[in-house]
Design a protein around this motif. Structure first.
Motif, mmCIF file in Angstrom:
data_model
loop_
_atom_site.group_PDB
_atom_site.id
_atom_site.type_symbol
_atom_site.label_atom_id
_atom_site.label_comp_id
_atom_site.label_asym_id
_atom_site.label_seq_id
_atom_site.Cartn_x
_atom_site.Cartn_y
_atom_site.Cartn_z
ATOM 1 N N TYR A 5 0.736 -1.231 -0.117
ATOM 2 C CA TYR A 5 -0.100 -0.063 -0.007
ATOM 3 C C TYR A 5 0.798 1.313 -0.088
ATOM 4 O O TYR A 5 0.331 2.164 -0.600
ATOM 5 C CB TYR A 5 -0.954 -0.050 1.273
ATOM 6 C CG TYR A 5 -1.805 1.101 1.201
ATOM 7 C CD1 TYR A 5 -3.166 1.095 0.523
ATOM 8 C CD2 TYR A 5 -1.590 2.516 1.882
ATOM 9 C CE1 TYR A 5 -4.199 1.931 0.624
ATOM 10 C CE2 TYR A 5 -2.624 3.279 1.971
ATOM 11 C CZ TYR A 5 -3.654 3.238 1.159
ATOM 12 O OH TYR A 5 -4.725 4.344 1.356
ATOM 13 N N ASP A 6 2.109 1.273 0.820
ATOM 14 C CA ASP A 6 3.126 2.567 0.885
ATOM 15 C C ASP A 6 3.982 2.591 -0.157
ATOM 16 O O ASP A 6 4.608 3.514 -0.028
ATOM 17 C CB ASP A 6 3.650 2.448 2.309
ATOM 18 C CG ASP A 6 4.388 1.245 2.269
ATOM 19 O OD1 ASP A 6 4.087 0.189 1.780
ATOM 20 O OD2 ASP A 6 5.635 1.446 2.830
ATOM 21 N N VAL A 7 3.981 1.844 -1.267
ATOM 22 C CA VAL A 7 4.854 1.946 -2.234
ATOM 23 C C VAL A 7 4.194 1.856 -3.538
ATOM 24 O O VAL A 7 4.975 1.248 -4.537
ATOM 25 C CB VAL A 7 6.123 0.710 -2.133
ATOM 26 C CG1 VAL A 7 7.020 1.004 -1.037
ATOM 27 C CG2 VAL A 7 5.151 -0.733 -2.111
ATOM 28 N N GLU A 8 3.175 2.368 -3.597
ATOM 29 C CA GLU A 8 2.518 2.383 -5.078
ATOM 30 C C GLU A 8 3.322 3.161 -6.110
ATOM 31 O O GLU A 8 3.508 2.623 -7.305
ATOM 32 C CB GLU A 8 1.220 3.007 -5.056
ATOM 33 C CG GLU A 8 -0.011 2.233 -4.457
ATOM 34 C CD GLU A 8 -0.333 0.733 -5.227
ATOM 35 O OE1 GLU A 8 -0.163 1.097 -6.541
ATOM 36 O OE2 GLU A 8 -0.822 -0.045 -4.749
ATOM 37 N N SER A 9 4.056 4.009 -5.679
ATOM 38 C CA SER A 9 4.924 4.890 -6.847
ATOM 39 C C SER A 9 6.369 3.961 -7.052
ATOM 40 O O SER A 9 7.058 4.248 -7.921
ATOM 41 C CB SER A 9 5.283 5.954 -5.929
ATOM 42 O OG SER A 9 6.324 5.766 -4.727
#
Length: 227
Positions: free
Chosen positions: A50-54
């Motif tokens: 969720y926290d590394v979509e980029s």
């Protein structure tokens, strides 16, 4: 970050020789591969990443679907008092799709590792969370022995792919990131060290501590706030 215009697309041989083995040896390969707890009681993949979509390294559109690919290091979860690996993850399980595939060094023909393909099965709908597959790469016996690291077999590198359907005619997005209401508890961005090096001797790393607070394990290459 990758230079604009370039795509990160390593072969299995590359992942073993240039990323996994150096990481086991405590040599910095590249900080674009995060460490994540892929297997565990709170490890639904849409929560883990969720926290590394980029950081999705590629986006491919084909046959009415979009495929996103990302890479991550993780520790295998061993069944208590057994060499067996538990594939349970959050609300589902990573099920094997293929048997082990041996990976050879193209220069000398030596077996350097193996890969396995798994798919995430869960009670939810792929329309809600997307269809997730994983290729798990581990070291071969020769590299495990040569590393001199007791727990070298427990560290693996994975290529994870999320496939979602394109928007339909009703403009409803299928396979989108689930809303926060569907995620009971997001992971805290607080982590432990990846390995615990011995203070004396030849630098062999001991058994790492358990990864806590689920998914957001700090980059192993970030030297800030180390004790």
């Amino acid at each position: 970050m990758l230079v604009k215009g370039f795509e990160f697309n390593p072969s299995g041989e590359d992942l073993i020789n240039f990323y996994l083995y150096p990481c086991v040896k405590q040599q910095v390969p590249w900080n674009g591969i995060p460490v994540k707890e892929i297997y565990g009681p709170s490890s639904d993949p849409w929560v883990v990443f969720y926290d590394v979509e980029s950081r999705w390294h590629s986006r491919l559109e084909e046959k009415g679907a979009i495929k996103y690919t990302i890479y991550a290091f993780t520790f295998l979860s061993r069944v208590s008092k057994s060499k067996r690996v538990s594939r349970k993850a959050g609300t589902g399980t990573w099920h094997g799709q293929t048997g082990p595939e041996m990976i050879q060094d193209s220069k000398n023909g030596q077996i350097i590792g193996q890969s396995k393909m798994l798919a995430f099965k869960h009670p939810g709908s792929d329309a809600d969370f997307g269809h997730w597959t994983l290729h798990e790469y581990s070291l071969g016996d020769n590299l495990i022995r040569s590393s001199g690291v007791p727990n070298a077999a427990d560290l693996v590198v994975c290529r994870i792919t999320k496939t979602v359907k394109k928007k339909n005619n009703n403009n409803k997005k299928s396979g989108a990131q689930p809303p926060l209401a569907k995620i009971s508890k997001l992971p805290e961005l607080r982590t432990t060290e990846m390995f615990l090096p011995e203070s004396q001797g030849n630098g062999v790393w001991v058994q790492p501590p358990q990864i806590v607070n689920h998914a957001a394990v700090r980059d192993p290459f970030d030297v800030s706030d180390r004790r």
